[in-house]
Design a protein around this motif. Structure first.
Motif, short mmCIF file in Angstrom:
data_model
loop_
_atom_site.label_atom_id
_atom_site.label_comp_id
_atom_site.label_asym_id
_atom_site.label_seq_id
_atom_site.Cartn_x
_atom_site.Cartn_y
_atom_site.Cartn_z
N PHE A 99 -9.01 21.37 9.34
CA PHE A 99 -9.83 20.29 8.81
C PHE A 99 -8.95 19.28 8.09
N ALA A 100 -9.44 18.05 8.01
CA ALA A 100 -8.66 16.98 7.39
C ALA A 100 -8.54 17.16 5.89
N ALA A 101 -9.57 17.71 5.24
CA ALA A 101 -9.57 17.86 3.79
C ALA A 101 -10.66 18.84 3.38
N GLY A 102 -10.69 19.16 2.07
CA GLY A 102 -11.62 20.15 1.57
C GLY A 102 -13.09 19.82 1.76
N PRO A 103 -13.55 18.59 1.48
CA PRO A 103 -14.97 18.29 1.67
C PRO A 103 -15.45 18.54 3.10
N GLN A 104 -14.63 18.15 4.08
CA GLN A 104 -15.01 18.37 5.46
C GLN A 104 -15.06 19.87 5.79
N LEU A 105 -14.11 20.62 5.23
CA LEU A 105 -14.08 22.07 5.45
C LEU A 105 -15.35 22.72 4.91
N LEU A 106 -15.76 22.34 3.72
CA LEU A 106 -16.94 22.96 3.12
C LEU A 106 -18.24 22.46 3.75
N GLU A 107 -18.21 21.29 4.35
CA GLU A 107 -19.38 20.86 5.13
C GLU A 107 -19.59 21.81 6.30
N ALA A 108 -18.48 22.25 6.90
CA ALA A 108 -18.57 23.20 8.01
C ALA A 108 -19.10 24.55 7.52
#
Length: 326
Positions: A77-86
Motif C-alpha cells: 500500500f502507498a501509506a497507512g490510511p490506504q492500508l487501513l481502508e483495506a
C-alpha cells in the motif's frame, strides 16, 4: 511492485464508507483465490519500507505459519490510511502504520485491534522545505501550502509544530497528497513545505537537498503500530503471535546491522542502500505490546484531532487495544 489494491489505495474514506460492500468485493476479487477469508490464510498489508518488507523478503514467516496450518499473502500500500481502508472493508487481516491512521480508521468504524508497537522514532519524520527556500522557521509557514498524506502520522506533527510556534492548523493551507505526488509537487515548487516520513524523508534529503524545518524531536513520539482485524485475531491468536515473533526477530537483526538491512531493502524500495541506512538508523526497534503510556499518548492524538474537527466523533483508543494473555 504495484498490486491491484495499491492502485485502488488512493480511494478516499468517503468512497469507502459510501460503498464499503462493493469495494470489499472488488478488493477481494483482486486477491489470489487462496486469500479468501474462508481459507486458512493471513493477508498482510505492508508499505514500501519497514520490518514487514524485510520479513517478507526473508521468507521466515511462511514456515512458522505452515506449522499452524496457515499460509500468507502480501499486498503493498502507498501509506497507512490506504492500508487501513483495506482492513476496514475486509481485504487484509494485518498491517503496520504510524500513529494517526488507526485513529481515523477507528472513528470510521474499522474493526481494528492494536497488537504491538515499536519504540518512539521522532527523527523519522519531518517538515521539509526546498534547499533554497526562504522559510527558516515553522512560524514562516503561516499562509503557506503544506503537503502531507491526509490521516497520516505527519498530520499530527504539523499540528504540534504549528502550536509550538504560536500558529494553529487553520493558519496553513493543507494540501493532501500521498508521498509520490507530494514529492513531485515539492520538486516543482507547487507547495511550500512537505511533511513526510522515512525513507521518503531521507531520499528527499539526499537526492534534492531538502532541508529540515523541524522533525519530531520534542514534539511527537512517532510510534509504529501493528494492527490486526479483531475477529481474525480472536479466532487465530497464535497466528498473530507468530507474525509478531517474526517481526521482533527481524527487528533485532536490523538493530544489530542496519547497513545489511539497508542492502536487503534497497532493491525493493528503489532507494540507494546508504540513504536507506540513514532512515533505518532513525527508526527504532524493539516490538512489544502497548503499555498504558503508549495508549495514553495515542489517546492524546485522537483528542487533538477531534478538537480540530478532523474526526467525526470522539474515540477511546483503549477499546481497541489487544488485552494481554492472562
Amino acid at each position: 511492485m504495484t498490486s491491484t489494491i495499491t492502485r485502488q489505495g488512493r480511494i478516499t474514506r468517503r468512497h469507502v464508507l459510501a460503498g464499503g460492500t462493493a469495494l470489499a468485493a472488488g478488493l477481494a476479487a483482486g486477491l489470489p483465490r487462496g486469500a479468501r477469508a474462508a481459507d486458512k490464510v493471513i493477508r498482510i498489508g505492508y508499505q514500501k519500507y519497514g520490518s514487514l518488507v524485510l520479513l517478507k523478503g526473508k521468507g521466515a514467516l511462511e514456515p512458522a505459519l505452515k506449522d499452524l496450518g496457515f499460509s500468507v499473502t502480501w499486498t503493498e500500500f502507498a501509506a497507512g490510511p490506504q492500508l487501513l481502508e483495506a482492513l476496514n472493508v475486509g481485504a487484509i487481516d494485518f498491517g503496520t502504520v504510524g500513529e494517526a491512521p488507526p485513529i481515523f480508521a477507528q472513528a470510521a468504524g474499522a474493526p481494528l485491534l492494536y497488537v504491538a508497537n515499536e519504540p518512539p522514532a521522532p527523527e523519522g519524520e519531518a517538515i521539509l522545505v526546498p534547499k533554497d527556500s526562504p522559510l527558516k522557521t515553522v512560524a514562516d509557514l503561516k499562509g503557506k501550502r503544506v503537503a502531507f498524506n491526509k490521516g497520516s502520522n505527519v498530520q499530527f506533527l504539523v499540528v504540534k509544530a504549528l502550536r509550538a510556534n504560536g500558529l494553529d492548523y487553520k493558519d496553513i493551507e493543507p494540501v493532501y497528497l500521498p508521498p509520490a505526488d507530494a514529492r513531485a509537487a515539492f520538486e516543482k515548487g507547487a507547495i511550500d513545505a512537505w511533511a513526510i516520513w522515512d525513507p521518503f524523508q531521507a531520499a528527499a534529503e539526499a537526492a534534492i537537498g531538502a532541508r529540515t524545518l523541524v522533525n519530531g524531536v520534542g514534539l511527537v513520539a512517532n510510534h509504529q503500530f501493528y494492527l490486526a482485524e479483531q475477529k481474525f485475531t480472536d479466532a487465530n491468536p497464535q497466528v498473530v503471535d507468530a507474525v509478531l515473533k517474526g517481526l521482533y526477530d527481524i527487528g533485532e537483526e536490523v538493530r544489530a546491522d542496519p547497513e545489511a538491512a539497508a542492502k536487503k531493502l534497497s532493491p525493493n524500495v528503489g532507494i540507494p542502500a546508504p540513504v536507506l541506512a540513514i532512515a533505518i538508523r532513525r527508526q527504532a526497534f524493539g516490538l512489544k505490546p502497548l503499555t498504558p503510556e503508549v495508549v495514553e499518548a495515542q489517546q492524546a492524538i485522537a483528542d487533538t484531532f477531534f478538537e480540530l474537527g478532523l474526526l467525526p466523533k470522539a474515540i477511546k483508543v483503549a477499546d481497541v487495544v489487544r488485552k494481554a494473555a492472562s
